[in-house]
Design a protein around this motif. Structure first.
Motif, PDB file in Angstrom:
ATOM      1  N   VAL A 167      28.294   3.731  35.084  1.00 12.44           N
ATOM      2  CA  VAL A 167      28.920   2.891  36.098  1.00 12.44           C
ATOM      3  C   VAL A 167      30.385   3.334  36.234  1.00 12.44           C
ATOM      4  CG1 VAL A 167      29.536   0.546  36.775  1.00 12.44           C
ATOM      5  CG2 VAL A 167      27.443   0.953  35.459  1.00 12.44           C
ATOM      6  N   SER A 182      34.098  13.919  34.269  1.00 16.29           N
ATOM      7  CA  SER A 182      33.871  13.755  32.823  1.00 16.29           C
ATOM      8  C   SER A 182      32.387  13.595  32.517  1.00 16.29           C
ATOM      9  CB  SER A 182      34.592  12.514  32.307  1.00 16.29           C
ATOM     10  OG  SER A 182      35.964  12.739  32.267  1.00 16.29           O
TER      11      SER A 182
ATOM     12  N   ARG B 178      39.119  19.592  26.037  1.00 12.12           N
ATOM     13  CA  ARG B 178      38.736  19.023  27.331  1.00 12.12           C
ATOM     14  C   ARG B 178      37.340  18.391  27.248  1.00 12.12           C
ATOM     15  NH1 ARG B 178      39.067  23.465  30.604  1.00 12.12           N
ATOM     16  NH2 ARG B 178      41.215  23.670  29.942  1.00 12.12           N
ATOM     17  N   LYS B 179      36.451  19.039  26.539  1.00 12.89           N
ATOM     18  CA  LYS B 179      35.100  18.487  26.409  1.00 12.89           C
ATOM     19  C   LYS B 179      35.105  17.172  25.618  1.00 12.89           C
ATOM     20  CE  LYS B 179      32.658  22.792  27.134  1.00 12.89           C
ATOM     21  NZ  LYS B 179      31.970  23.949  26.537  1.00 12.89           N
ATOM     22  N   GLN B 181      37.578  15.125  25.387  1.00 16.61           N
ATOM     23  CA  GLN B 181      38.164  14.112  26.280  1.00 16.61           C
ATOM     24  C   GLN B 181      37.155  13.604  27.304  1.00 16.61           C
ATOM     25  OE1 GLN B 181      41.534  16.520  27.487  1.00 16.61           O
ATOM     26  NE2 GLN B 181      42.959  15.064  26.566  1.00 16.61           N
ATOM     27  N   SER B 182      36.335  14.521  27.821  1.00 19.71           N
ATOM     28  CA  SER B 182      35.286  14.118  28.769  1.00 19.71           C
ATOM     29  C   SER B 182      34.299  13.163  28.116  1.00 19.71           C
ATOM     30  CB  SER B 182      34.503  15.339  29.263  1.00 19.71           C
ATOM     31  OG  SER B 182      35.282  16.078  30.148  1.00 19.71           O
ATOM     32  N   ILE B 183      33.964  13.474  26.886  1.00 18.07           N
ATOM     33  CA  ILE B 183      33.022  12.616  26.161  1.00 18.07           C
ATOM     34  C   ILE B 183      33.619  11.227  25.989  1.00 18.07           C
ATOM     35  CG2 ILE B 183      31.878  12.256  23.928  1.00 18.07           C
ATOM     36  CD1 ILE B 183      31.653  15.426  23.825  1.00 18.07           C
ATOM     37  N   GLN B 185      35.913   9.770  27.823  1.00 12.27           N
ATOM     38  CA  GLN B 185      35.983   9.061  29.106  1.00 12.27           C
ATOM     39  C   GLN B 185      34.595   8.635  29.604  1.00 12.27           C
ATOM     40  OE1 GLN B 185      37.998  11.045  32.516  1.00 12.27           O
ATOM     41  NE2 GLN B 185      38.821   9.012  32.872  1.00 12.27           N
ATOM     42  N   SER B 186      33.634   9.537  29.508  1.00 12.98           N
ATOM     43  CA  SER B 186      32.319   9.216  30.070  1.00 12.98           C
ATOM     44  C   SER B 186      31.602   8.139  29.245  1.00 12.98           C
ATOM     45  CB  SER B 186      31.456  10.467  30.191  1.00 12.98           C
ATOM     46  OG  SER B 186      31.041  10.900  28.921  1.00 12.98           O
ATOM     47  N   CYS B 189      32.073   4.884  30.570  1.00  8.17           N
ATOM     48  CA  CYS B 189      31.361   4.620  31.837  1.00  8.17           C
ATOM     49  C   CYS B 189      29.879   4.366  31.604  1.00  8.17           C
ATOM     50  CB  CYS B 189      31.504   5.803  32.790  1.00  8.17           C
ATOM     51  SG  CYS B 189      33.202   6.153  33.273  1.00  8.17           S
TER      52      CYS B 189
END
Lengths: 207, 207
Positions: A167, A182, B178-179, B181-183, B185-186, B189
C-alpha cells in the motif's frame, strides 16, 4: 550476475488517486521497466497512434478469440469496445528478464491477480477520502451525483486493499514514486526469488 | 499519518562479506534507523567508551540473570565474556515507531529469528566465494589454515540463506546500501503491516 526473470508490477487504486501521474513520473526516471501495452478493438486515432506502441489494435473477432483462449490477463468493454492486457507480451518480457509495469483500475487488477498471482500488486491510496474528493472535483469533469458515486466506489475499492501486496499513500508524487521504486528493487532481493540461483552460483565458482 | 510501529532489521552474512562496511555506509546516510546497542560483560575500554552508547556494561551475574529471564534476543560468549542483544531496547524503540538495525553474525541472527520472528532478515552475500577469499586474505590477519576454515564456515552459512527474507549481493557498497534502504522503505509499505490502519483512517475521515 544471476540469470533472473523479470517481475510483473501492478499499480492500481481508486479512480482519482493519481495512478497515471505516478506512473508517468516513474517512467521519466526508470528505464528498466517495460510498460505493458494494452489491446483494443477501437480504431487507431488520426494523427499517429501506432500498433504495438499505443495499443495492439485487433478486430472484435480476434479479441473475443483471445478471451476464449485465455490469452488476456484482464479485459473490459467500454462504449462498445474491448480493452485489455494480452498475456503474451508480459510473458515474453519477463522471460527476457525485464520487469513489466501495469497501471490499471481496481477491477482489472483483480482479474490480473486471478490470472497472474505471481505479480506484485501495489495499491495507491489517497491521504484521505476528503483529498480524493478534492482531486475529483478539481478535474471539473464530473457532476455532483457522479462525484458521490465515485466516492462510494472508492470506498468499496479501498476494501479491496487486502488483495494487494503493498500500500502506497499518494500524498506527494515524489514520495510515492520513490516508494514504488523501492518496492521494485526490494522485490528483486527477495530470498524466495533468488536464493536458489545464488546458492548455485556460490557453489559452482568454488570448484 | 498513521501511527506505525518500527521494524527490526537484521543484517547478517558470512564473516568477511562486509557487513560492517555496509552498516557504516548506511548509517552515514540514514538517520531514521536506530542502531541496536549490544550488552557485554567486558569492562569499558580506556578512552571514552560510554554506557548505552558503545555497549551496555553489565556484570556476569546480571548478564546470566538476563539470559535466564529470556531478556536477550541473542548472545554468545567470546574469550570469557558475554556479548548479546538485549530485547528491551529493541522493543522500546519499535514501540516508539523507530526502526532498529542489527548487524550480526549468522549464528546470532538465527537466535534473533527464534526470539523475534517478526524481524526482517537480510542476508549479505559475496559476489563469489573467490571474492570472499580475497577479502579475507586482504585483511592480512589470518593464517592459511584459518582462511580455509573461514571459507568452509562461509559455505555452511550460505546454506542458512533460506532462513532470511532478503538476499543482497555485496558487489559494491553503494548498490548494497541502496538495496538495504529499498528493503527498509518497502517493508513499511507492506499491506500486511499497514492495511488495517489505512482502512480505519480512510473510514474515519469521511464521517
Amino acid at each position: 550476475m544471476i540469470d533472473e526473470k523479470g517481475i510483473l508490477f501492478i499499480l492500481s487504486g481508486p479512480s482519482g488517486v493519481g495512478k497515471g501521474t505516478v506512473r508517468k513520473a516513474l517512467f521519466e526516471q526508470d528505464t528498466n521497466l517495460k510498460y505493458s501495452i494494452s489491446m483494443t478493438t477501437r480504431t487507431k486515432r488520426e494523427g499517429g497512434e501506432q500498433e504495438g506502441v499505443d495499443y495492439f489494435y485487433r478486430s472484435h473477432e480476434q479479441f473475443e478469440q483471445m478471451i476464449h483462449e485465455k490469452k488476456m490477463l484482464e479485459y473490459a468493454k467500454y462504449v462498445g469496445n474491448y480493452y485489455g492486457t494480452p498475456r503474451q507480451y508480459v510473458d515474453e518480457m519477463i522471460e527476457k528478464g525485464h520487469d513489466v509495469f501495469l497501471e490499471i483500475e481496481v477491477q482489472g487488477a483483480l482479474q490480473v491477480k486471478e490470472n497472474f498471482p505471481q505479480g506484485v500488486f501495489i495499491f495507491l491510496i489517497p491521504p484521505s477520502l476528503e483529498e480524493l474528493k478534492n482531486r475529483i472535483v478539481e478535474r471539473g469533469t464530473e457532476t455532483e451525483d457522479l462525484i458521490i458515486n465515485r466516492l462510494k466506489e472508492a470506498r468499496n475499492e479501498i476494501e479491496m486493499m487486502d488483495k494487494y501486496d503493498y500500500v502506497v499513500v499518494n500524498d506527494n508524487i515524489e514520495d510515492a514514486v520513490r516508494k514504488v521504486q523501492s518496492i521494485v528493487q526490494s522485490e528483486h532481493c527477495k530470498r524466495s526469488r533468488v536464493a536458489k540461483q545464488y546458492k548455485a552460483l556460490l557453489e559452482v565458482d568454488d570448484k
